[in-house]
Write a protein that holds these residues in place. Sequence first.
Motif, short mmCIF file in Angstrom:
data_model
loop_
_atom_site.label_atom_id
_atom_site.label_comp_id
_atom_site.label_asym_id
_atom_site.label_seq_id
_atom_site.Cartn_x
_atom_site.Cartn_y
_atom_site.Cartn_z
N SER A 61 -2.82 -1.88 -3.15
CA SER A 61 -4.20 -2.02 -2.66
C SER A 61 -5.20 -1.24 -3.50
O SER A 61 -6.39 -1.52 -3.45
CB SER A 61 -4.28 -1.56 -1.20
OG SER A 61 -3.79 -0.24 -1.06
N ASP A 62 -4.72 -0.28 -4.30
CA ASP A 62 -5.63 0.48 -5.16
C ASP A 62 -5.81 -0.17 -6.53
O ASP A 62 -6.42 0.41 -7.43
CB ASP A 62 -5.16 1.93 -5.32
CG ASP A 62 -3.78 2.02 -5.98
OD1 ASP A 62 -3.25 0.98 -6.43
OD2 ASP A 62 -3.23 3.14 -6.05
N GLU A 114 -4.05 -2.79 8.27
CA GLU A 114 -3.58 -4.03 7.64
C GLU A 114 -2.14 -3.90 7.14
O GLU A 114 -1.33 -4.81 7.30
CB GLU A 114 -4.49 -4.39 6.46
CG GLU A 114 -4.10 -5.70 5.78
CD GLU A 114 -5.02 -6.03 4.60
OE1 GLU A 114 -4.91 -7.17 4.10
OE2 GLU A 114 -5.82 -5.16 4.20
N TYR A 115 -1.80 -2.76 6.51
CA TYR A 115 -0.46 -2.55 5.96
C TYR A 115 0.33 -1.65 6.91
O TYR A 115 0.16 -0.44 6.94
CB TYR A 115 -0.57 -1.90 4.58
CG TYR A 115 -1.21 -2.78 3.54
CD1 TYR A 115 -0.45 -3.68 2.80
CD2 TYR A 115 -2.59 -2.74 3.29
CE1 TYR A 115 -1.03 -4.50 1.83
CE2 TYR A 115 -3.18 -3.54 2.33
CZ TYR A 115 -2.40 -4.43 1.62
OH TYR A 115 -2.98 -5.23 0.67
N ARG A 116 1.23 -2.28 7.69
CA ARG A 116 1.89 -1.55 8.77
C ARG A 116 3.41 -1.52 8.66
O ARG A 116 4.06 -0.69 9.31
CB ARG A 116 1.54 -2.18 10.13
CG ARG A 116 0.05 -2.20 10.45
CD ARG A 116 -0.16 -2.65 11.90
NE ARG A 116 0.34 -4.00 12.12
CZ ARG A 116 0.84 -4.44 13.29
NH1 ARG A 116 0.93 -3.61 14.32
NH2 ARG A 116 1.25 -5.68 13.42
N TYR A 117 3.99 -2.41 7.87
CA TYR A 117 5.45 -2.57 7.88
C TYR A 117 6.07 -1.92 6.63
O TYR A 117 5.82 -2.36 5.51
CB TYR A 117 5.82 -4.05 7.93
CG TYR A 117 5.29 -4.73 9.16
CD1 TYR A 117 5.94 -4.59 10.39
CD2 TYR A 117 4.12 -5.50 9.13
CE1 TYR A 117 5.47 -5.20 11.53
CE2 TYR A 117 3.64 -6.12 10.26
CZ TYR A 117 4.30 -5.95 11.46
OH TYR A 117 3.83 -6.56 12.60
N SER A 127 0.85 -1.20 0.00
CA SER A 127 0.00 0.00 0.00
C SER A 127 0.88 1.25 0.00
O SER A 127 1.97 1.25 0.58
CB SER A 127 -0.91 0.01 1.23
OG SER A 127 -1.61 1.24 1.34
N ARG A 128 0.38 2.30 -0.64
CA ARG A 128 1.10 3.57 -0.62
C ARG A 128 0.89 4.32 0.69
O ARG A 128 1.66 5.25 0.98
CB ARG A 128 0.65 4.45 -1.79
CG ARG A 128 1.13 3.97 -3.15
CD ARG A 128 0.80 4.99 -4.23
NE ARG A 128 1.23 4.51 -5.54
CZ ARG A 128 2.45 4.64 -6.05
NH1 ARG A 128 3.39 5.24 -5.33
NH2 ARG A 128 2.74 4.19 -7.25
N LEU A 177 8.21 4.51 2.14
CA LEU A 177 7.92 4.47 0.71
C LEU A 177 6.67 3.66 0.40
O LEU A 177 5.77 4.13 -0.30
CB LEU A 177 9.13 3.90 -0.04
CG LEU A 177 9.11 3.93 -1.56
CD1 LEU A 177 9.00 5.36 -2.08
CD2 LEU A 177 10.38 3.27 -2.12
N PHE A 178 6.61 2.44 0.92
CA PHE A 178 5.43 1.56 0.79
C PHE A 178 5.27 0.77 2.08
O PHE A 178 6.24 0.58 2.83
CB PHE A 178 5.57 0.60 -0.40
CG PHE A 178 5.50 1.27 -1.74
CD1 PHE A 178 4.29 1.57 -2.32
CD2 PHE A 178 6.67 1.58 -2.43
CE1 PHE A 178 4.22 2.19 -3.56
CE2 PHE A 178 6.62 2.20 -3.66
CZ PHE A 178 5.39 2.51 -4.22
#
Length: 420
Positions: A237-238, A171-174, A165-166, A214-215
Amino acid sequence: MQPLGHLALSPLQCRVSRWELPVSSQTQQQDTVQQQTAPPPLVPIEKSPFPCCEGDISCFDNQLWGENNQPADKKALLTSVDRSLQYLFSRNASVAYQQYPVEGVTRAHVIKSLQRFRELVLKSKSAAELNAAIAKEFVFYQSVGKDNKGSVLFTAYYEPVYAASRVPTQEYRYPVYRLPPDLVSWQKPHPTRLELEGADGLQASKSRLRGLELFWFRDRLEPYLAQIQGSAKLQLSDGTETTIGYAGNIAYNYKSIGRELANDGKLPLEGVTMPKILNYFQKYPQELNVYIPRDPSFVFFQENHGAPAEGSIKVPLTAERSIATDKSLMPPGALALIRAPFPFVNHLSGQIEHRIVSRYVLDQDTGGAIKTAGRVDYFLGSGKVAGDRAGVTVSLGQLYYMLLKSRQLGAANPARNPTP
């Protein structure tokens, strides 16, 4: 069972030992060592490792014409050759070859050798015909390896594909991080991985990484594996896709978490492979916060917007035709021949099998763990199958660099740029 009796030895040229450095070359190297402080990483050998014996296909690069249920990849090899030539005509290559320590290995010589090799690949109708032409026109410089007999440890790497994810979410933490603009002014010793991101990988806001995200990834292990491989394809994710590649690193050498697990008795010391490491952390995910911080090295990334993975000489890597070596010892962009057991997928059983093969490759990359003349990392491409194969590639083999014989040097024109 009937006794086998005394079997005659196979002819000398058919024995596995023919791939070791000849005794004369080893003696020659020892004499050179007495005259120099450091031994040369490459030794010219009087005869090529060819000819092959009847039934011994391990010294033919049959993949150029298609083998192992894989499509022929002659076009891929030629593309990789052109990429090396593109580099070799650059100012960076001119600088890199000014101090190259092996006598006779010059940028102009490497260029001419690649140009002639390209012609021979286009002209040859079979692997045997190509080998015969190369044995006639080229000199082989064998890596002294890790034992001064030519034994080289081969591993492999690949470009993984991850969901990312940007923006950070629950959910996207690392994260992975972009290159700090002031990295050159960081005081040494640099902060370690533990000091930069914390044991859990979530403490960047308290370090010099703050604002460099960055991501973001879902899994603690994924950004770390991306750092090991040096690149990744991202499915965002988009619904869009992109790629990231190596942008820089801090001043610490890579430390294997697989070896750390073995040292602690968590895995057997022999035969530690990536599948075994991944399986361990799937069972004990909390251990990631123990072992990842033991590796003090840290890699930064840049977004490459879909561009393919790039090597240290700044050209795209080619699956099964690019290798990474220690660039303080080996000639960048040069043509090489590798021979070792590598894994292939049996398309009937779906299982991975190892077989000894030879491959013509281009030396286009390096790596934090690829040190000395006894190490090669082999690029296997992108995606899951490449990752499965790379994860079980640990084998001993040989590495040769190939240069035109002196009488052939006038046949190629080093001023001609490669075909785009």
